[in-house]
Design a protein around this motif. Structure first.
Motif, PDB file in Angstrom:
ATOM      1  N   GLY A 225       2.817   3.119   5.623  1.00  0.00           N
ATOM      2  CA  GLY A 225       2.480   2.107   4.634  1.00  0.00           C
ATOM      3  C   GLY A 225       1.745   0.962   5.271  1.00  0.00           C
ATOM      4  N   ARG A 226       1.101   0.205   4.421  1.00  0.00           N
ATOM      5  CA  ARG A 226       0.478  -1.011   4.945  1.00  0.00           C
ATOM      6  C   ARG A 226       0.469  -2.079   3.871  1.00  0.00           C
ATOM      7  NH1 ARG A 226      -5.569  -1.311   4.616  1.00  0.00           N
ATOM      8  NH2 ARG A 226      -6.182   0.125   2.974  1.00  0.00           N
TER       9      ARG A 226
ATOM     10  N   GLN B 245      11.065  -0.424   5.804  1.00  0.00           N
ATOM     11  CA  GLN B 245      10.290  -1.348   4.976  1.00  0.00           C
ATOM     12  C   GLN B 245       9.538  -0.598   3.879  1.00  0.00           C
ATOM     13  OE1 GLN B 245       8.299  -3.081   8.446  1.00  0.00           O
ATOM     14  NE2 GLN B 245       8.981  -5.119   7.792  1.00  0.00           N
ATOM     15  N   CYS B 246       8.986   0.550   4.262  1.00  0.00           N
ATOM     16  CA  CYS B 246       8.251   1.356   3.286  1.00  0.00           C
ATOM     17  C   CYS B 246       9.174   1.837   2.169  1.00  0.00           C
ATOM     18  CB  CYS B 246       7.601   2.562   3.966  1.00  0.00           C
ATOM     19  SG  CYS B 246       6.217   2.144   5.037  1.00  0.00           S
ATOM     20  N   LEU B 247      10.331   2.356   2.544  1.00  0.00           N
ATOM     21  CA  LEU B 247      11.258   2.859   1.539  1.00  0.00           C
ATOM     22  C   LEU B 247      11.780   1.705   0.669  1.00  0.00           C
ATOM     23  CD1 LEU B 247      13.254   5.574   3.553  1.00  0.00           C
ATOM     24  CD2 LEU B 247      11.291   5.872   2.032  1.00  0.00           C
TER      25      LEU B 247
ATOM     26  N   VAL C  29       3.608  21.368   1.434  1.00  0.00           N
ATOM     27  CA  VAL C  29       3.537  19.969   1.849  1.00  0.00           C
ATOM     28  C   VAL C  29       2.667  19.212   0.850  1.00  0.00           C
ATOM     29  CG1 VAL C  29       2.731  18.366   3.612  1.00  0.00           C
ATOM     30  CG2 VAL C  29       3.903  20.469   4.281  1.00  0.00           C
ATOM     31  N   VAL C  30       3.227  18.141   0.303  1.00  0.00           N
ATOM     32  CA  VAL C  30       2.478  17.307  -0.631  1.00  0.00           C
ATOM     33  C   VAL C  30       2.485  15.875  -0.113  1.00  0.00           C
ATOM     34  CG1 VAL C  30       3.148  18.753  -2.597  1.00  0.00           C
ATOM     35  CG2 VAL C  30       4.490  16.704  -2.040  1.00  0.00           C
ATOM     36  N   ALA C  31       1.669  15.061  -0.749  1.00  0.00           N
ATOM     37  CA  ALA C  31       1.721  13.626  -0.486  1.00  0.00           C
ATOM     38  C   ALA C  31       2.169  12.931  -1.755  1.00  0.00           C
ATOM     39  CB  ALA C  31       0.358  13.104  -0.045  1.00  0.00           C
ATOM     40  N   PHE C  32       2.934  11.889  -1.565  1.00  0.00           N
ATOM     41  CA  PHE C  32       3.347  11.034  -2.668  1.00  0.00           C
ATOM     42  C   PHE C  32       2.954   9.609  -2.290  1.00  0.00           C
ATOM     43  CE2 PHE C  32       6.331   7.914  -4.201  1.00  0.00           C
ATOM     44  CZ  PHE C  32       6.238   8.100  -5.568  1.00  0.00           C
ATOM     45  N   GLN C  33       2.352   8.926  -3.245  1.00  0.00           N
ATOM     46  CA  GLN C  33       1.877   7.581  -2.932  1.00  0.00           C
ATOM     47  C   GLN C  33       2.243   6.627  -4.048  1.00  0.00           C
ATOM     48  OE1 GLN C  33      -0.744   5.816  -4.535  1.00  0.00           O
ATOM     49  NE2 GLN C  33      -1.342   4.286  -3.014  1.00  0.00           N
ATOM     50  N   ALA C  34       2.599   5.414  -3.682  1.00  0.00           N
ATOM     51  CA  ALA C  34       2.836   4.349  -4.669  1.00  0.00           C
ATOM     52  C   ALA C  34       2.270   3.064  -4.091  1.00  0.00           C
ATOM     53  CB  ALA C  34       4.318   4.198  -4.977  1.00  0.00           C
ATOM     54  N   ASP C  35       1.907   2.154  -4.968  1.00  0.00           N
ATOM     55  CA  ASP C  35       1.343   0.899  -4.478  1.00  0.00           C
ATOM     56  C   ASP C  35       1.506  -0.193  -5.515  1.00  0.00           C
ATOM     57  OD1 ASP C  35      -0.796   1.126  -6.421  1.00  0.00           O
ATOM     58  OD2 ASP C  35      -1.835   2.450  -5.035  1.00  0.00           O
ATOM     59  N   GLU C  36       1.276  -1.391  -5.078  1.00  0.00           N
ATOM     60  CA  GLU C  36       1.077  -2.546  -5.948  1.00  0.00           C
ATOM     61  C   GLU C  36      -0.100  -3.297  -5.353  1.00  0.00           C
ATOM     62  OE1 GLU C  36       4.763  -4.202  -8.356  1.00  0.00           O
ATOM     63  OE2 GLU C  36       4.958  -4.585  -6.204  1.00  0.00           O
TER      64      GLU C  36
ATOM     65  N   ARG D 120      -6.821  -7.703  -2.155  1.00  0.00           N
ATOM     66  CA  ARG D 120      -6.561  -8.824  -1.235  1.00  0.00           C
ATOM     67  C   ARG D 120      -5.096  -8.914  -0.882  1.00  0.00           C
ATOM     68  NH1 ARG D 120     -10.688 -13.407  -3.564  1.00  0.00           N
ATOM     69  NH2 ARG D 120     -12.524 -12.126  -3.246  1.00  0.00           N
ATOM     70  N   THR D 121      -4.266  -8.592  -1.846  1.00  0.00           N
ATOM     71  CA  THR D 121      -2.831  -8.608  -1.573  1.00  0.00           C
ATOM     72  C   THR D 121      -2.206  -7.352  -2.153  1.00  0.00           C
ATOM     73  OG1 THR D 121      -2.358  -9.778  -3.628  1.00  0.00           O
ATOM     74  CG2 THR D 121      -2.673 -11.131  -1.661  1.00  0.00           C
ATOM     75  N   GLY D 122      -1.058  -7.006  -1.628  1.00  0.00           N
ATOM     76  CA  GLY D 122      -0.352  -5.845  -2.149  1.00  0.00           C
ATOM     77  C   GLY D 122       0.093  -4.934  -1.035  1.00  0.00           C
ATOM     78  N   TRP D 123       0.504  -3.762  -1.433  1.00  0.00           N
ATOM     79  CA  TRP D 123       0.968  -2.785  -0.447  1.00  0.00           C
ATOM     80  C   TRP D 123       0.730  -1.380  -0.980  1.00  0.00           C
ATOM     81  CZ3 TRP D 123       4.546   0.519  -2.476  1.00  0.00           C
ATOM     82  CH2 TRP D 123       5.270   0.066  -3.590  1.00  0.00           C
ATOM     83  N   SER D 124       0.737  -0.451  -0.052  1.00  0.00           N
ATOM     84  CA  SER D 124       0.607   0.967  -0.387  1.00  0.00           C
ATOM     85  C   SER D 124       1.481   1.757   0.573  1.00  0.00           C
ATOM     86  CB  SER D 124      -0.853   1.407  -0.255  1.00  0.00           C
ATOM     87  OG  SER D 124      -0.963   2.815  -0.395  1.00  0.00           O
ATOM     88  N   VAL D 125       2.242   2.677   0.028  1.00  0.00           N
ATOM     89  CA  VAL D 125       3.106   3.525   0.853  1.00  0.00           C
ATOM     90  C   VAL D 125       2.819   4.986   0.527  1.00  0.00           C
ATOM     91  CG1 VAL D 125       5.501   4.271   1.241  1.00  0.00           C
ATOM     92  CG2 VAL D 125       4.942   1.830   1.173  1.00  0.00           C
ATOM     93  N   THR D 126       2.690   5.793   1.546  1.00  0.00           N
ATOM     94  CA  THR D 126       2.459   7.229   1.367  1.00  0.00           C
ATOM     95  C   THR D 126       3.553   8.012   2.075  1.00  0.00           C
ATOM     96  OG1 THR D 126       0.060   6.899   1.262  1.00  0.00           O
ATOM     97  CG2 THR D 126       0.827   9.132   1.695  1.00  0.00           C
TER      98      THR D 126
END
Lengths: 131, 131
Positions: free
Chosen positions: A120-121, A5-7, A58-65, A71-77
């Motif tokens: 992600g959430r 789902q995250c991908l 090791v790095v982190a990559f994050q994207a979101d809407e 209130r709404t949206g998502w974030s994936v790391t």
């Protein structure tokens, strides 16, 4: 959300943020990216410094809407090892996933972030959550 | 951009990302924030774990406005020590800057990120840059 789902969500956007360490301090830089063979590939225009900074660390990559009130949206790391892509055949293949052509003279770098840990959430409106 | 320009841009948005370390790995979490007395104040709904993780450690906070191809927009990153706000008078004052009221029963936490290092950059369209 599970890994798939995250991908899947990552495939709906083109901009994310690379989180790494620079001069022993956390740094965040917006980047264009694509999912390529299950890995995050970041295109950095001339970012030699950034590319050098990501030598198998090791790095982190994050994207979101997100909406402005979260209130709404998502974030994936994604957390994983980052490597500069240097294999020419792979470079040509990766570059083909971008609309803008890759020209060697532009000195773009492509960095692969392995999707070793994907979390992600989804955010939901409080009203909806309590209804 | 200088510090004042960066802080000015931060005042135009309400959502940012807190970057910290969790289980020895980089973590990124979307947060609502306000600028308050020159510091970044983050509101975390019930995020006891997050609040505990920010006990005077150095974190990064980032906000941006970007178009999907990174042609225009801006990104600002703040690096500084993070502390839970515990002073009641300050809590009431800080909470007043949010439209949604702060109710003690909701167990919201407010985290202050000191703006010790503020960096930012504006993105410009390549065409404009070479014109």
């Amino acid at each position: 959300m599970d890994r798939e789902q995250c991908l899947g969500l990552l495939q709906t956007v083109r901009v994310g943020r690379l989180v790494f360490t620079e001069d022993a301090l956390p740094a965040v830089q917006p980047v264009n990216f694509r999912l390529y063979r299950g890995q995050v590939v970041i295109r950095v225009a001339g970012g030699a410094k950034l590319a050098a900074a990501t030598g198998n660390i090791v790095v982190a990559f994050q994207a979101d809407e997100l909406d402005p009130d979260l209130r709404t949206g998502w974030s994936v790391t994604v957390v994983g090892h980052a490597n500069l892509i240097t294999d020419v055949a792979e470079l040509v293949d990766v570059a083909g996933t971008w609309l803008q052509p890759w020209v060697d003279g532009r000195r773009d770098h492509f960095i692969r972030v392995q999707t070793q840990k994907v979390t992600g959430r989804r955010l939901h409106a409080p009203l909806a959550a309590t209804a």
